[in-house]
Design an enzyme around this catalytic site. Structure first.
Site: not given
Length: 248
Positions: A190, A95, A129
């Site tokens: 993640h 990330c 997002r």
């Protein structure tokens, strides 16, 4: 007798937004279960990282502010990092850490946070997002699953970590996720990444052992729990896809 594998976790006091300690624990345990030893070095923000001392490096995720702090710190030894990567140093970047490998990360206000420039890569903040479960297909490790939550749109000219099966990936448009360059593994996946993806964990570990000159070939482990977690994820992903398809 083989020496311990030296694993560095860079700046866990700043870059641990997405449970990156779980990745370190997975790497350590999968070595120990095979009778091998790991020496984990936690490099905090008050310390200088020395890439020549490590066999494997983890760079985790953090907020924009934390990325700026880490960027300033790492760029002081940018030439060392570049030389180490070109020499084959295994590096897992997740990330925010992934974004730092490129030329810059452009914030919503247009400010560019300089990266390490280890890869021909840029990231630009976008909206909305990109959030949700993600699955990709990797030539080396099969299906890789996890969770993504990033505003950045990353583009690069290297090989991807994998092709997107479900989710958004690097930018939501090109069908690619992550990056593979030499022994660099970069990804937005993640949650953390490695506990659900034992094949990837072992591939990274084998890469690090080879880099370190430790003459060991990893034998398979009994990964029933990991397989169960992956199955639960895949069932949930398929169910959500069916619901979405049936929703007007």
């Amino acid at each position: 007798m083989n020496r311990p594998l030296c694993i560095a976790h860079l700046y866990p006091d700043l870059l641990n937004l997405y449970a990156d300690k779980g990745n370190i624990l997975t790497l350590k345990r999968r070595l120990e279960w095979r009778g091998l030893e790991a020496q984990v070095t936690l490099v905090t923000s008050s310390e200088e990282a020395r890439p020549g001392d490590y066999d494997l490096v983890l760079l985790g995720g953090g907020s924009d502010r934390e990325q700026e702090i880490v960027s300033r710190t790492l760029r002081r030894s940018r030439d060392e990092w570049k030389a180490a990567v070109e020499d084959g140093l295994p590096l897992l970047a997740v990330c925010g850490g992934y974004q730092l490998l490129g030329e810059y990360y452009q914030l919503p206000d247009g400010t560019k946070v300089p990266g390490l420039e280890l890869l021909d890569m840029v990231t630009v903040a976008g909206s909305p997002r990109l959030i949700g479960n993600v699955a990709i297909e990797s030539d080396e490790c099969g299906t890789i699953v996890g969770f993504e939550n990033h505003g950045g749109r990353t583009t690069h000219h290297h090989a991807p970590l994998g092709k997107v099966i479900s989710g958004h990936g690097n930018n939501g448009t090109d069908g690619h996720e992550g990056v593979r360059y030499k022994n660099v593994f970069g990804t937005y996946i993640h949650g953390p990444l490695l506990p659900k993806n034992p094949a990837l964990a072992d591939f990274i570990l084998q890469t690090a052992l080879d880099y370190a000159g430790i003459d060991v070939k990893l034998e398979p482990l009994d990964d029933e729990l990991e397989k169960a977690a992956r199955t639960a994820f895949q069932v949930r992903r398929m169910n959500l896809s069916e619901v979405a398809a049936q929703t007007p």
